[in-house]
Design a protein around this motif. Structure first.
Motif, PDB file in Angstrom:
ATOM      1  N   VAL A 148     -10.525 -10.936  -4.245  1.00  0.00           N
ATOM      2  CA  VAL A 148     -10.327 -10.809  -3.114  1.00  0.00           C
ATOM      3  C   VAL A 148     -11.264  -9.671  -2.380  1.00  0.00           C
ATOM      4  CG1 VAL A 148      -9.251 -10.951  -0.600  1.00  0.00           C
ATOM      5  CG2 VAL A 148      -8.540 -12.233  -2.692  1.00  0.00           C
ATOM      6  N   LYS A 149     -12.233  -9.677  -1.429  1.00  0.00           N
ATOM      7  CA  LYS A 149     -12.892  -8.501  -0.854  1.00  0.00           C
ATOM      8  C   LYS A 149     -11.979  -8.039  -0.216  1.00  0.00           C
ATOM      9  CE  LYS A 149     -17.902  -9.916  -1.353  1.00  0.00           C
ATOM     10  NZ  LYS A 149     -18.966 -10.291  -0.621  1.00  0.00           N
ATOM     11  N   HIS A 150     -11.359  -7.034  -0.408  1.00  0.00           N
ATOM     12  CA  HIS A 150     -10.521  -6.241   0.400  1.00  0.00           C
ATOM     13  C   HIS A 150     -10.694  -4.786   0.824  1.00  0.00           C
ATOM     14  CE1 HIS A 150      -9.380  -5.132  -3.609  1.00  0.00           C
ATOM     15  NE2 HIS A 150      -8.918  -4.020  -3.137  1.00  0.00           N
ATOM     16  N   LEU A 151      -9.843  -4.205   1.866  1.00  0.00           N
ATOM     17  CA  LEU A 151     -10.035  -2.757   2.167  1.00  0.00           C
ATOM     18  C   LEU A 151      -8.412  -2.434   2.047  1.00  0.00           C
ATOM     19  CD1 LEU A 151      -8.659  -2.123   5.165  1.00  0.00           C
ATOM     20  CD2 LEU A 151     -10.532  -3.795   5.780  1.00  0.00           C
ATOM     21  N   GLN A 152      -8.523  -0.931   2.068  1.00  0.00           N
ATOM     22  CA  GLN A 152      -7.260  -0.292   1.878  1.00  0.00           C
ATOM     23  C   GLN A 152      -7.359   1.113   2.152  1.00  0.00           C
ATOM     24  OE1 GLN A 152      -5.949   0.036  -2.282  1.00  0.00           O
ATOM     25  NE2 GLN A 152      -8.113   0.243  -3.142  1.00  0.00           N
ATOM     26  N   TYR A 153      -6.318   1.684   2.538  1.00  0.00           N
ATOM     27  CA  TYR A 153      -6.280   2.936   3.432  1.00  0.00           C
ATOM     28  C   TYR A 153      -4.935   3.434   3.221  1.00  0.00           C
ATOM     29  CZ  TYR A 153      -4.841   0.252   7.030  1.00  0.00           C
ATOM     30  OH  TYR A 153      -4.169  -0.512   8.067  1.00  0.00           O
ATOM     31  N   SER A 154      -4.723   4.793   3.435  1.00  0.00           N
ATOM     32  CA  SER A 154      -3.456   5.495   3.484  1.00  0.00           C
ATOM     33  C   SER A 154      -2.387   5.067   4.507  1.00  0.00           C
ATOM     34  CB  SER A 154      -3.670   6.987   3.276  1.00  0.00           C
ATOM     35  OG  SER A 154      -2.496   7.614   3.329  1.00  0.00           O
ATOM     36  N   ARG A 155      -1.361   4.713   4.301  1.00  0.00           N
ATOM     37  CA  ARG A 155      -0.331   4.238   5.482  1.00  0.00           C
ATOM     38  C   ARG A 155       0.086   5.886   6.235  1.00  0.00           C
ATOM     39  NH1 ARG A 155       5.075   4.850   5.432  1.00  0.00           N
ATOM     40  NH2 ARG A 155       4.968   4.486   3.171  1.00  0.00           N
ATOM     41  N   GLY A 156      -0.096   6.888   5.527  1.00  0.00           N
ATOM     42  CA  GLY A 156       0.745   8.271   5.928  1.00  0.00           C
ATOM     43  C   GLY A 156      -0.335   8.669   6.906  1.00  0.00           C
ATOM     44  N   ILE A 157      -1.739   8.825   6.205  1.00  0.00           N
ATOM     45  CA  ILE A 157      -2.756   9.513   7.079  1.00  0.00           C
ATOM     46  C   ILE A 157      -3.380   8.746   8.269  1.00  0.00           C
ATOM     47  CG2 ILE A 157      -5.110   9.721   6.861  1.00  0.00           C
ATOM     48  CD1 ILE A 157      -5.113  10.816   3.891  1.00  0.00           C
ATOM     49  N   ASN A 158      -3.107   7.487   8.252  1.00  0.00           N
ATOM     50  CA  ASN A 158      -3.413   6.569   9.450  1.00  0.00           C
ATOM     51  C   ASN A 158      -2.005   6.793  10.427  1.00  0.00           C
ATOM     52  OD1 ASN A 158      -4.230   3.738  10.832  1.00  0.00           O
ATOM     53  ND2 ASN A 158      -2.072   3.668  10.916  1.00  0.00           N
ATOM     54  N   ASN A 159      -0.811   6.869   9.894  1.00  0.00           N
ATOM     55  CA  ASN A 159       0.082   7.312  10.992  1.00  0.00           C
ATOM     56  C   ASN A 159      -0.034   8.870  11.483  1.00  0.00           C
ATOM     57  OD1 ASN A 159       1.256   5.072  10.347  1.00  0.00           O
ATOM     58  ND2 ASN A 159       3.030   5.969   9.016  1.00  0.00           N
ATOM     59  N   SER A 160      -0.401   9.653  10.805  1.00  0.00           N
ATOM     60  CA  SER A 160      -0.439  11.062  11.311  1.00  0.00           C
ATOM     61  C   SER A 160      -1.711  11.402  12.017  1.00  0.00           C
ATOM     62  CB  SER A 160      -0.329  12.059  10.038  1.00  0.00           C
ATOM     63  OG  SER A 160       0.777  11.875   9.347  1.00  0.00           O
ATOM     64  N   ASN A 188       7.504  10.950  -2.020  1.00  0.00           N
ATOM     65  CA  ASN A 188       8.933  10.881  -1.947  1.00  0.00           C
ATOM     66  C   ASN A 188       9.202   9.562  -1.139  1.00  0.00           C
ATOM     67  OD1 ASN A 188       9.502  13.313  -3.259  1.00  0.00           O
ATOM     68  ND2 ASN A 188       9.226  14.397  -1.100  1.00  0.00           N
ATOM     69  N   GLU A 189       8.213   8.627  -0.817  1.00  0.00           N
ATOM     70  CA  GLU A 189       8.601   7.504   0.015  1.00  0.00           C
ATOM     71  C   GLU A 189       8.121   6.159  -0.960  1.00  0.00           C
ATOM     72  OE1 GLU A 189       6.047   7.695   3.847  1.00  0.00           O
ATOM     73  OE2 GLU A 189       6.589   9.605   4.053  1.00  0.00           O
ATOM     74  N   GLU A 190       8.714   6.345  -2.015  1.00  0.00           N
ATOM     75  CA  GLU A 190       8.328   5.324  -2.911  1.00  0.00           C
ATOM     76  C   GLU A 190       9.024   3.798  -2.566  1.00  0.00           C
ATOM     77  OE1 GLU A 190       9.315   6.483  -6.787  1.00  0.00           O
ATOM     78  OE2 GLU A 190       7.757   8.201  -6.903  1.00  0.00           O
ATOM     79  N   LYS A 191       9.753   3.882  -1.774  1.00  0.00           N
ATOM     80  CA  LYS A 191      10.313   2.657  -1.364  1.00  0.00           C
ATOM     81  C   LYS A 191       9.402   1.595  -0.343  1.00  0.00           C
ATOM     82  CE  LYS A 191      13.151   4.119   2.506  1.00  0.00           C
ATOM     83  NZ  LYS A 191      14.555   4.205   3.108  1.00  0.00           N
ATOM     84  N   PHE A 192       8.328   2.322   0.097  1.00  0.00           N
ATOM     85  CA  PHE A 192       7.537   1.788   0.804  1.00  0.00           C
ATOM     86  C   PHE A 192       6.044   1.673   0.239  1.00  0.00           C
ATOM     87  CE2 PHE A 192      10.432   2.958   4.173  1.00  0.00           C
ATOM     88  CZ  PHE A 192      11.071   1.835   4.417  1.00  0.00           C
ATOM     89  N   ARG A 193       5.203   0.757   0.547  1.00  0.00           N
ATOM     90  CA  ARG A 193       3.911   0.934  -0.002  1.00  0.00           C
ATOM     91  C   ARG A 193       3.010   2.248   0.601  1.00  0.00           C
ATOM     92  NH1 ARG A 193       1.100  -1.816  -4.342  1.00  0.00           N
ATOM     93  NH2 ARG A 193       2.037  -3.725  -4.705  1.00  0.00           N
ATOM     94  N   ASN A 194       2.464   3.030  -0.097  1.00  0.00           N
ATOM     95  CA  ASN A 194       1.689   3.961   0.521  1.00  0.00           C
ATOM     96  C   ASN A 194       0.287   3.807   1.061  1.00  0.00           C
ATOM     97  OD1 ASN A 194       3.647   6.222   0.280  1.00  0.00           O
ATOM     98  ND2 ASN A 194       3.325   6.418  -1.896  1.00  0.00           N
ATOM     99  N   ASP A 195      -0.258   2.721   0.324  1.00  0.00           N
ATOM    100  CA  ASP A 195      -1.583   2.334   0.587  1.00  0.00           C
ATOM    101  C   ASP A 195      -1.579   1.028   1.247  1.00  0.00           C
ATOM    102  OD1 ASP A 195      -2.606   4.690  -0.467  1.00  0.00           O
ATOM    103  OD2 ASP A 195      -2.816   3.745  -2.323  1.00  0.00           O
ATOM    104  N   VAL A 196      -2.022   0.707   2.501  1.00  0.00           N
ATOM    105  CA  VAL A 196      -2.118  -0.568   3.289  1.00  0.00           C
ATOM    106  C   VAL A 196      -3.112  -1.285   2.435  1.00  0.00           C
ATOM    107  CG1 VAL A 196      -2.132  -1.763   5.334  1.00  0.00           C
ATOM    108  CG2 VAL A 196      -1.019   0.379   5.163  1.00  0.00           C
ATOM    109  N   LYS A 197      -3.160  -2.502   2.183  1.00  0.00           N
ATOM    110  CA  LYS A 197      -4.211  -3.409   1.487  1.00  0.00           C
ATOM    111  C   LYS A 197      -4.187  -4.733   2.246  1.00  0.00           C
ATOM    112  CE  LYS A 197      -4.849  -2.913  -2.849  1.00  0.00           C
ATOM    113  NZ  LYS A 197      -4.660  -3.042  -4.228  1.00  0.00           N
ATOM    114  N   TYR A 198      -5.430  -5.169   2.788  1.00  0.00           N
ATOM    115  CA  TYR A 198      -5.196  -6.671   2.892  1.00  0.00           C
ATOM    116  C   TYR A 198      -6.819  -7.048   2.956  1.00  0.00           C
ATOM    117  CZ  TYR A 198      -6.124  -3.882   7.487  1.00  0.00           C
ATOM    118  OH  TYR A 198      -6.444  -2.965   8.172  1.00  0.00           O
TER     119      TYR A 198
END
Length: 451
Positions: free
Chosen positions: A178-190, A12-22
């Protein structure tokens, strides 16, 4: 301890990226101070949004409310309703966030004094301008345009004659290069503990293959857990020197427990068999290594796929669809051939009559391929994994050949196949046409024999 059934909530949070990537270079080079959990949530959530919002010209504006949502700063009332932080409570977070953002930097000591303290050093901040407006309740951020290196290196290790800027680490136009990593913003926050968050982000860098998580214990304490800061790392007499290494075991056990309790909406454990190993030198801990089963279920992009790119306008065709069709077409090619070792030990392609051909316009066949491309996996790697499984099954294990189809090779086992790819290449290098080639030679119009 609660179970974190987050992925369904995040839909339900589609206005933000759910996965952080850099870029993987970002955590290698840039780091924050030991900030609190709320500031850390917002800081890293901002990185996930910049790749959509930053155009290199105008500052990026975030409202206080957006930052609270990105950081998961909700208060649950007694009646069960949830509200975002506001008032003095939110203002306090903004003060702390300011400190976190201004200290998010690359610090390189070039020369030291005899006592080990810095004599010459360079500091580059990720954000060149941080503008908090308490009246409008918004923050404007400008990424640094500083040059880190005079050239860039793509995901294959090729040198590109183009300077690497700070913003390139966060705002790549094509993450597949690009060699990158990604993870879930919601899980990181919680995750309740800031140490759990830090280890979750750290192991996410190696999610497909845990090899590489081994790190010198001092570097781990300083860069990952941030429980050690020595006199050599401070700038003034007023700077804080601290050593919390006596608590390391407690922090690690808490992190392993909390991360191991992460669940998908269907109740499946996300990170399985998580543990850590100390490598000793005599009685002294030399390094630490994390072990776990490769995982990807925390990424919301793995819960479903559309053949329309997420960041495209409605109805716009995905830019990955043509590459997905090429990979499927390569499956058709591989299904028509057998592999044989000639008398010189070289793998050759031989025509056969067992010819299953997949329809290139079939969206169901394309879905698992497209999902990986959209997730940043280079198309060359999809070719290589396809080739690897075709050789392995047809040459060494023919009874498995019926499994050679997109849903299997690019399904839930892909991360495992990918983990073995480099080892497979190394073990079979002598069988390839050109022993000097670091990777597979991928034929798109015919077998290797016709090279």
């Amino acid at each position: 301890m609660q179970n974190f059934d987050l992925l369904s909530k995040l839909e339900n949070e589609e206005k933000f990226r759910n996965d952080v990537k850099y870029s993987r270079q970002l955590p290698e080079m840039f780091s924050t101070e030991d900030i609190n959990a709320a500031s850390e949530n917002i800081t890293f959530a901002i990185l996930g949004e910049l790749r959509d919002r930053y155009n290199g010209k105008e500052p990026v504006t975030f409202s206080y409310q957006e930052l609270a949502e990105l950081g998961g700063l909700w208060v649950t009332r007694k009646n069960g309703t949830k509200n975002l932080y506001n008032g003095k409570r939110l203002q306090k977070i903004m003060y702390e966030l300011n400190d976190a953002l201004k200290n998010f930097s690359y610090y390189q000591v070039r020369e030291t004094n005899e006592d080990g303290t810095p004599k010459s050093w360079k500091t580059i901040n990720i954000f060149s301008i941080i503008d908090f407006d308490g009246t409008k309740k918004e923050v404007k951020l400008t990424l640094s345009d500083a040059v880190i290196y005079p050239h860039q290196v793509d995901a294959k290790g090729n040198i590109i004659d183009k300077p690497l800027h700070v913003y390139d680490l966060i705002n790549s136009k094509d993450w597949r290069t690009v060699k990158h990593l990604q993870y879930s913003r919601g899980i990181n926050n919680s995750l309740p503990s800031k140490y759990s968050k830090r280890i979750y982000r750290f192991i996410s860098e190696f999610r497909g293959f845990p090899k590489g998580t081994k790190m010198r214990i001092d570097d781990f304490d300083k860069k990952i857990l941030k429980i050690l800061k020595t006199e050599e790392e401070v700038f003034s007499k007023n700077a804080e020197v601290f050593d919390l290494r006596k608590n390391r075991k407690k922090y690690l056990e808490t992190a392993v427990k909390e991360i191991s309790e992460l669940k998908t909406p269907t109740g499946d454990q996300i990170v399985k068999n998580l543990d850590y190993i100390y490598h000793m030198s005599g009685r002294r801990i030399q390094s630490i290594e994390f072990t776990f089963t490769p995982f990807s279920a925390d990424l919301t992009s793995n819960t479903g796929i559309s053949l329309i790119k997420r960041t495209s306008s409605p109805g716009k065709t995905s830019p990955f669809i043509d590459e997905a069709k090429k990979v499927l077409d390569y499956f058709n090619y591989l299904s028509k051939i057998n592999f044989e070792l000639d008398k010189n030990g070289v793998i050759k392609h031989q025509q056969n009559y067992y010819n299953i051909q997949f329809e290139l316009e079939d969206t169901q066949l394309l879905q698992p391929i497209h999902k990986l491309l959209e997730n940043g996996i280079p198309v060359e790697e999809l070719f290589q994994v396809s080739e690897m499984k075709a050789i392995e099954w047809k040459l060494d294990n023919p009874q498995m050949s019926n499994n050679f189809r997109p849903s299997v090779v690019f399904g839930s086992k892909f991360s495992e196949y990918r983990a073995f790819l480099s080892a497979f290449i190394e073990q079979n290098k002598k069988h390839f046409i050109d022993d000097n080639e670091p990777d597979f030679y991928v034929p798109m119009s015919g077998p290797w024999d016709a090279k």
